[in-house]
Design a protein around this motif. Structure first.
Motif, short mmCIF file in Angstrom:
data_model
loop_
_atom_site.label_atom_id
_atom_site.label_comp_id
_atom_site.label_asym_id
_atom_site.label_seq_id
_atom_site.Cartn_x
_atom_site.Cartn_y
_atom_site.Cartn_z
N ALA A 1 10.04 51.53 -4.76
CA ALA A 1 9.77 52.27 -4.91
C ALA A 1 8.87 53.54 -5.06
O ALA A 1 8.41 54.58 -4.78
CB ALA A 1 10.52 52.78 -6.85
N ALA A 2 7.97 53.33 -5.48
CA ALA A 2 6.36 53.83 -5.22
C ALA A 2 5.33 53.87 -3.61
O ALA A 2 4.94 55.34 -3.48
CB ALA A 2 5.55 52.61 -6.44
N VAL A 3 6.12 52.93 -3.39
CA VAL A 3 5.88 52.63 -2.16
C VAL A 3 6.84 54.11 -0.88
O VAL A 3 5.66 54.82 0.06
CB VAL A 3 5.55 51.70 -0.51
CG1 VAL A 3 5.56 51.90 0.81
CG2 VAL A 3 4.93 50.80 -1.44
N ASP A 4 7.83 54.16 -1.55
CA ASP A 4 8.55 55.12 -0.76
C ASP A 4 8.35 56.08 -0.88
O ASP A 4 8.60 57.23 -0.16
CB ASP A 4 10.21 54.80 -0.98
CG ASP A 4 10.82 53.04 -0.69
OD1 ASP A 4 9.74 52.97 0.54
OD2 ASP A 4 11.69 52.63 -1.14
N ALA A 5 7.46 56.40 -1.66
CA ALA A 5 7.46 57.65 -2.71
C ALA A 5 6.19 58.58 -1.64
O ALA A 5 6.22 59.52 -1.37
CB ALA A 5 6.74 57.67 -4.80
N CYS A 6 5.20 57.50 -1.51
CA CYS A 6 4.07 57.83 -0.63
C CYS A 6 4.30 58.09 0.33
O CYS A 6 3.91 59.21 0.93
CB CYS A 6 2.92 56.53 -1.02
SG CYS A 6 1.85 56.37 -0.04
N VAL A 7 5.03 57.33 0.70
CA VAL A 7 5.87 57.80 2.92
C VAL A 7 6.27 58.43 2.76
O VAL A 7 6.31 59.72 3.81
CB VAL A 7 6.36 56.31 3.38
CG1 VAL A 7 7.21 56.51 4.46
CG2 VAL A 7 5.88 54.61 3.30
N SER A 8 7.11 59.42 1.21
CA SER A 8 7.82 60.50 1.98
C SER A 8 6.96 61.72 1.16
O SER A 8 7.31 62.95 2.39
CB SER A 8 9.14 60.26 0.17
OG SER A 8 9.76 62.27 -0.08
N VAL A 9 5.79 61.36 1.22
CA VAL A 9 5.27 62.66 -0.14
C VAL A 9 4.15 63.08 1.50
O VAL A 9 4.36 63.62 1.82
CB VAL A 9 4.26 62.46 -1.20
CG1 VAL A 9 3.12 63.42 -0.93
CG2 VAL A 9 5.03 62.31 -2.10
N TYR A 10 3.31 61.76 1.66
CA TYR A 10 2.41 61.97 2.90
C TYR A 10 2.52 61.88 4.27
O TYR A 10 1.81 61.38 5.55
CB TYR A 10 1.34 61.02 2.37
CG TYR A 10 0.74 61.38 1.02
CD1 TYR A 10 0.03 62.98 0.97
CD2 TYR A 10 0.24 60.57 0.31
CE1 TYR A 10 -0.74 63.08 0.28
CE2 TYR A 10 0.11 60.91 -1.00
CZ TYR A 10 -0.44 62.47 -0.76
OH TYR A 10 -1.62 62.59 -2.15
N GLY A 11 4.01 61.23 4.56
CA GLY A 11 4.92 60.47 5.80
C GLY A 11 4.40 59.13 6.61
O GLY A 11 4.36 58.79 7.01
N ARG A 12 3.96 58.27 5.41
CA ARG A 12 2.94 57.60 5.67
C ARG A 12 2.26 56.76 4.17
O ARG A 12 2.33 57.28 3.58
CB ARG A 12 1.75 57.25 7.22
CG ARG A 12 0.79 58.30 6.52
CD ARG A 12 0.14 58.94 7.46
NE ARG A 12 -0.74 58.17 8.40
CZ ARG A 12 -0.62 57.73 9.67
NH1 ARG A 12 0.20 59.01 10.56
NH2 ARG A 12 -1.14 56.63 10.54
#
Length: 307
Positions: A86-97
């Motif tokens: 979930a942490a990795v997904d959240a990073c991608v969600s916030v920054y797109g990558r």
């Protein structure tokens, strides 16, 4: 005019080697993880900070933003695979990558062999080893989904000189040795791809080193030198490994200690004594040790002369 613009662009890149990179840092709420986060943000990264303590990690994130940096945060128990993903997904969600990962979160306990309770040992393995594996796997999956943008990705696992042997931290050292071995293996798996992985073996005046010094002094035993590298010295090495300047550095353990900046040797075989086809009897093995192997034993400890 064009040359001037290009020159300006190169100047900005040199000043901000992590510009626009999205970097997830675990254990970023305090200590050396916080230092990694602050320096990466200062060097242009968009940092995504995770920690078990929402109060500390949110405060670090807010201070980075107030200074003009880009930061977001999330509570995360890295030993929970769902939390890690979930942490990795959240990073991608916030920054797109996600362009970088620093596996810094760890649990540390000191005690002679047999002193540590089983629950403490289990927790160290869950956080220090499984947490690194969970975050690394989730990050690699996300980086592979984001291919084709020409940026690749960099993972930095935080290990420790304790993997080579430091009194009182055999279990902690075992977890960090596992992290180093995991780094070597993943680097082999990622050979030829645009994703690279390395490890960092830091040393600075932190709560861990203070606890270690007190523990050894109470027993009248020497510990590490009193003058240690600063936290910022370690942060600079991590930032370098995350940058494109380190594109050709793969599968290495970078060490910071009072002797300077160096690489730790990988495990490997010393020259063989009994060759294939030899008689592998008890007497032959005993003779091999007495004649050669016993005198070639590798010194124990990350800094044997200090103990």
């Amino acid at each position: 005019m064009t040359n001037s613009k290009n020159g300006a662009a190169r100047s900005v890149d040199a000043a901000l080697p992590l510009r626009s990179k999205a970097v997830l840092i675990t254990g970023a709420g305090r200590g050396i993880g916080e230092a990694y986060a602050r320096l990466c943000a200062d060097l242009g990264a968009r940092v995504f900070l995770v920690d078990r303590n929402p109060d500390t990690v949110s405060a670090v994130s807010e201070e980075i933003v107030q200074k003009g940096g880009k930061a977001s945060w999330s509570r995360c128990d890295v030993s929970d695979p769902a939390d890690a993903s979930a942490a990795v997904d959240a990073c991608v969600s916030v920054y797109g990558r996600i362009d970088g990962l620093v596996n810094n979160a760890a649990v540390y306990a000191i005690g002679d062999v047999g002193e540590l309770d089983d629950e403490t040992c289990r927790r160290m393995v869950e956080v220090n080893v499984l947490g690194v594996i969970y975050l690394t796997h989730a990050t690699i999956r996300a980086m592979r989904r984001g291919r084709g943008r020409g940026r690749g990705g960099s993972i930095v696992n935080v290990t420790s000189g304790a993997q080579a042997g430091i009194p009182g931290v055999s279990v902690y050292g075992a977890t960090k040795g596992a992290v180093a071995s995991f780094t070597y293996g993943v680097a082999v798996d990622l050979a030829g791809t645009d994703i690279r992985i390395n490890a960092m073996s830091p040393l600075a005046e932190t709560s861990m080193t203070k606890d270690g010094r007190v523990y050894r002094e109470q027993r009248g035993e020497p510990y590490l030198p009193t003058r240690l590298p600063t936290i910022s010295d370690n942060a600079a090495a991590v930032a370098y490994l995350l940058s494109d300047h380190a594109a050709d550095v793969r599968g290495q353990v970078v060490r910071v200690d009072p002797n300077g900046l160096s690489l730790m040797a990988h495990p490997g075989l010393l020259p063989s004594t009994l060759q294939p086809g030899s008689a592998w009897t008890f007497a032959a093995v005993r003779e091999a040790f007495e004649r050669s192997l016993a005198s070639k034993q590798v010194p124990l400890g990350v800094v044997p002369a200090s103990f």
